[in-house]
Design a protein around this motif. Structure first.
Motif, PDB file in Angstrom:
ATOM      1  N   ASP A  19       0.855  -1.187   0.000  1.00 15.12           N
ATOM      2  CA  ASP A  19       0.000   0.000   0.000  1.00 15.12           C
ATOM      3  C   ASP A  19       0.893   1.239   0.000  1.00 15.12           C
ATOM      4  O   ASP A  19       1.059   1.901   1.025  1.00 15.12           O
ATOM      5  CB  ASP A  19      -0.910  -0.014   1.230  1.00 15.12           C
ATOM      6  CG  ASP A  19      -1.886   1.149   1.253  1.00 15.12           C
ATOM      7  OD1 ASP A  19      -2.214   1.681   0.174  1.00 15.12           O
ATOM      8  OD2 ASP A  19      -2.330   1.533   2.352  1.00 15.12           O
ATOM      9  N   TYR A  20       1.484   1.534  -1.151  1.00 13.62           N
ATOM     10  CA  TYR A  20       2.475   2.605  -1.255  1.00 13.62           C
ATOM     11  C   TYR A  20       1.828   3.980  -1.105  1.00 13.62           C
ATOM     12  O   TYR A  20       1.120   4.448  -1.986  1.00 13.62           O
ATOM     13  CB  TYR A  20       3.230   2.506  -2.580  1.00 13.62           C
ATOM     14  CG  TYR A  20       4.302   3.556  -2.735  1.00 13.62           C
ATOM     15  CD1 TYR A  20       5.264   3.720  -1.759  1.00 13.62           C
ATOM     16  CD2 TYR A  20       4.344   4.367  -3.855  1.00 13.62           C
ATOM     17  CE1 TYR A  20       6.256   4.673  -1.887  1.00 13.62           C
ATOM     18  CE2 TYR A  20       5.339   5.325  -3.999  1.00 13.62           C
ATOM     19  CZ  TYR A  20       6.288   5.473  -3.008  1.00 13.62           C
ATOM     20  OH  TYR A  20       7.263   6.424  -3.141  1.00 13.62           O
ATOM     21  N   GLN A  21       2.068   4.584   0.050  1.00 16.20           N
ATOM     22  CA  GLN A  21       1.621   5.941   0.339  1.00 16.20           C
ATOM     23  C   GLN A  21       2.852   6.717   0.786  1.00 16.20           C
ATOM     24  O   GLN A  21       3.305   6.579   1.932  1.00 16.20           O
ATOM     25  CB  GLN A  21       0.546   5.939   1.426  1.00 16.20           C
ATOM     26  CG  GLN A  21      -0.715   5.220   1.016  1.00 16.20           C
ATOM     27  CD  GLN A  21      -1.748   5.232   2.118  1.00 16.20           C
ATOM     28  OE1 GLN A  21      -1.797   6.132   2.941  1.00 16.20           O
ATOM     29  NE2 GLN A  21      -2.590   4.219   2.120  1.00 16.20           N
ATOM     30  N   PRO A  22       3.439   7.526  -0.106  1.00 15.21           N
ATOM     31  CA  PRO A  22       4.704   8.202   0.182  1.00 15.21           C
ATOM     32  C   PRO A  22       4.733   8.995   1.491  1.00 15.21           C
ATOM     33  O   PRO A  22       5.745   8.981   2.196  1.00 15.21           O
ATOM     34  CB  PRO A  22       4.888   9.118  -1.025  1.00 15.21           C
ATOM     35  CG  PRO A  22       4.156   8.429  -2.127  1.00 15.21           C
ATOM     36  CD  PRO A  22       2.969   7.799  -1.467  1.00 15.21           C
ATOM     37  N   ILE A  23       3.643   9.650   1.850  1.00 15.12           N
ATOM     38  CA  ILE A  23       3.636  10.438   3.083  1.00 15.12           C
ATOM     39  C   ILE A  23       3.756   9.528   4.301  1.00 15.12           C
ATOM     40  O   ILE A  23       4.485   9.828   5.245  1.00 15.12           O
ATOM     41  CB  ILE A  23       2.355  11.313   3.185  1.00 15.12           C
ATOM     42  CG1 ILE A  23       2.231  12.238   1.974  1.00 15.12           C
ATOM     43  CG2 ILE A  23       2.342  12.104   4.490  1.00 15.12           C
ATOM     44  CD1 ILE A  23       3.393  13.174   1.739  1.00 15.12           C
ATOM     45  N   GLU A  24       3.061   8.399   4.274  1.00 13.48           N
ATOM     46  CA  GLU A  24       3.161   7.434   5.371  1.00 13.48           C
ATOM     47  C   GLU A  24       4.580   6.859   5.462  1.00 13.48           C
ATOM     48  O   GLU A  24       5.123   6.694   6.552  1.00 13.48           O
ATOM     49  CB  GLU A  24       2.149   6.301   5.200  1.00 13.48           C
ATOM     50  CG  GLU A  24       0.734   6.707   5.491  1.00 13.48           C
ATOM     51  CD  GLU A  24       0.518   7.033   6.952  1.00 13.48           C
ATOM     52  OE1 GLU A  24       1.019   6.296   7.820  1.00 13.48           O
ATOM     53  OE2 GLU A  24      -0.149   8.054   7.224  1.00 13.48           O
ATOM     54  N   VAL A  25       5.155   6.553   4.321  1.00 10.29           N
ATOM     55  CA  VAL A  25       6.529   6.030   4.290  1.00 10.29           C
ATOM     56  C   VAL A  25       7.477   7.079   4.863  1.00 10.29           C
ATOM     57  O   VAL A  25       8.360   6.763   5.668  1.00 10.29           O
ATOM     58  CB  VAL A  25       6.939   5.633   2.856  1.00 10.29           C
ATOM     59  CG1 VAL A  25       8.407   5.263   2.788  1.00 10.29           C
ATOM     60  CG2 VAL A  25       6.071   4.478   2.361  1.00 10.29           C
ATOM     61  N   SER A  26       7.283   8.321   4.480  1.00  3.60           N
ATOM     62  CA  SER A  26       8.110   9.420   4.978  1.00  3.60           C
ATOM     63  C   SER A  26       8.037   9.525   6.503  1.00  3.60           C
ATOM     64  O   SER A  26       9.055   9.640   7.184  1.00  3.60           O
ATOM     65  CB  SER A  26       7.654  10.732   4.340  1.00  3.60           C
ATOM     66  OG  SER A  26       8.293  11.826   4.936  1.00  3.60           O
ATOM     67  N   SER A  50      16.219  10.683   1.951  1.00  7.53           N
ATOM     68  CA  SER A  50      15.473  10.639   0.685  1.00  7.53           C
ATOM     69  C   SER A  50      14.045  10.172   0.908  1.00  7.53           C
ATOM     70  O   SER A  50      13.107  10.690   0.305  1.00  7.53           O
ATOM     71  CB  SER A  50      16.154   9.697  -0.312  1.00  7.53           C
ATOM     72  OG  SER A  50      17.424  10.172  -0.656  1.00  7.53           O
ATOM     73  N   LEU A  51      13.882   9.187   1.779  1.00  7.25           N
ATOM     74  CA  LEU A  51      12.533   8.713   2.104  1.00  7.25           C
ATOM     75  C   LEU A  51      11.762   9.765   2.895  1.00  7.25           C
ATOM     76  O   LEU A  51      10.585  10.019   2.641  1.00  7.25           O
ATOM     77  CB  LEU A  51      12.598   7.406   2.904  1.00  7.25           C
ATOM     78  CG  LEU A  51      13.154   6.183   2.206  1.00  7.25           C
ATOM     79  CD1 LEU A  51      13.237   5.007   3.180  1.00  7.25           C
ATOM     80  CD2 LEU A  51      12.320   5.815   0.993  1.00  7.25           C
ATOM     81  N   ILE A  52      12.447  10.391   3.831  1.00 11.28           N
ATOM     82  CA  ILE A  52      11.809  11.395   4.689  1.00 11.28           C
ATOM     83  C   ILE A  52      11.340  12.592   3.880  1.00 11.28           C
ATOM     84  O   ILE A  52      10.268  13.151   4.134  1.00 11.28           O
ATOM     85  CB  ILE A  52      12.780  11.824   5.810  1.00 11.28           C
ATOM     86  CG1 ILE A  52      13.014  10.657   6.771  1.00 11.28           C
ATOM     87  CG2 ILE A  52      12.256  13.048   6.546  1.00 11.28           C
ATOM     88  CD1 ILE A  52      14.197  10.841   7.705  1.00 11.28           C
ATOM     89  N   ALA A  53      12.100  12.990   2.879  1.00  8.85           N
ATOM     90  CA  ALA A  53      11.782  14.186   2.094  1.00  8.85           C
ATOM     91  C   ALA A  53      10.538  14.042   1.232  1.00  8.85           C
ATOM     92  O   ALA A  53      10.032  15.046   0.716  1.00  8.85           O
ATOM     93  CB  ALA A  53      12.979  14.552   1.207  1.00  8.85           C
ATOM     94  N   MET A  54      10.022  12.838   1.105  1.00  9.86           N
ATOM     95  CA  MET A  54       8.870  12.646   0.227  1.00  9.86           C
ATOM     96  C   MET A  54       7.639  13.423   0.680  1.00  9.86           C
ATOM     97  O   MET A  54       6.721  13.628  -0.108  1.00  9.86           O
ATOM     98  CB  MET A  54       8.542  11.162   0.076  1.00  9.86           C
ATOM     99  CG  MET A  54       9.611  10.407  -0.683  1.00  9.86           C
ATOM    100  SD  MET A  54       9.092   8.770  -1.236  1.00  9.86           S
ATOM    101  CE  MET A  54       8.660   7.965   0.293  1.00  9.86           C
ATOM    102  N   ASP A  55       7.612  13.890   1.913  1.00 10.93           N
ATOM    103  CA  ASP A  55       6.456  14.675   2.360  1.00 10.93           C
ATOM    104  C   ASP A  55       6.585  16.162   2.021  1.00 10.93           C
ATOM    105  O   ASP A  55       5.723  16.958   2.349  1.00 10.93           O
ATOM    106  CB  ASP A  55       6.190  14.478   3.853  1.00 10.93           C
ATOM    107  CG  ASP A  55       7.232  15.129   4.742  1.00 10.93           C
ATOM    108  OD1 ASP A  55       8.265  15.596   4.229  1.00 10.93           O
ATOM    109  OD2 ASP A  55       7.016  15.163   5.962  1.00 10.93           O
ATOM    110  N   MET A  56       7.635  16.521   1.312  1.00  9.06           N
ATOM    111  CA  MET A  56       7.885  17.928   0.979  1.00  9.06           C
ATOM    112  C   MET A  56       7.286  18.344  -0.362  1.00  9.06           C
ATOM    113  O   MET A  56       7.403  19.496  -0.748  1.00  9.06           O
ATOM    114  CB  MET A  56       9.392  18.200   0.997  1.00  9.06           C
ATOM    115  CG  MET A  56      10.006  18.049   2.373  1.00  9.06           C
ATOM    116  SD  MET A  56      11.785  18.266   2.384  1.00  9.06           S
ATOM    117  CE  MET A  56      11.936  19.953   1.844  1.00  9.06           C
TER     118      MET A  56
END
Length: 83
Positions: A19-26, A50-56
């Motif tokens: 369930d790929y949701q970039p904000i959740e992964v971030s 890099s993973l953390i920045a996906m919420d930007m």
């Protein structure tokens, strides 16, 4: 690698794959870095960043396959105390 750390990374990988949701992964990547940064070699912190920045914003969102590759790299790490 500590089993607890390994389990957290495997849980993160399962989320990316199923369930790929970039904000959740971030968010989970940020929690992971804050909790375990002392056990992750510094050269791998940029992968986590890099993973953390996906919420930007959309321009920072990584493809699902790249997220899996980053997590797989982290899963191959050994703690500094292991031989």
């Amino acid at each position: 690698m500590d089993k607890l750390i390994q389990n957290v990374l495997l849980d993160l990988k399962r989320q990316v794959v199923s369930d790929y949701q970039p904000i959740e992964v971030s968010t989970k990547a940020m929690s992971f870095l804050l909790k375990y940064s002392h056990e992750i070699p510094y050269e791998f912190h940029s992968d986590l960043h890099s993973l953390i920045a996906m919420d930007m914003g959309d321009e920072f969102i990584l493809p699902q396959s790249e997220c899996v590759q980053i997590i797989d790299r982290l899963l191959t790490l050994k703690s500094s105390g292991e031989s």
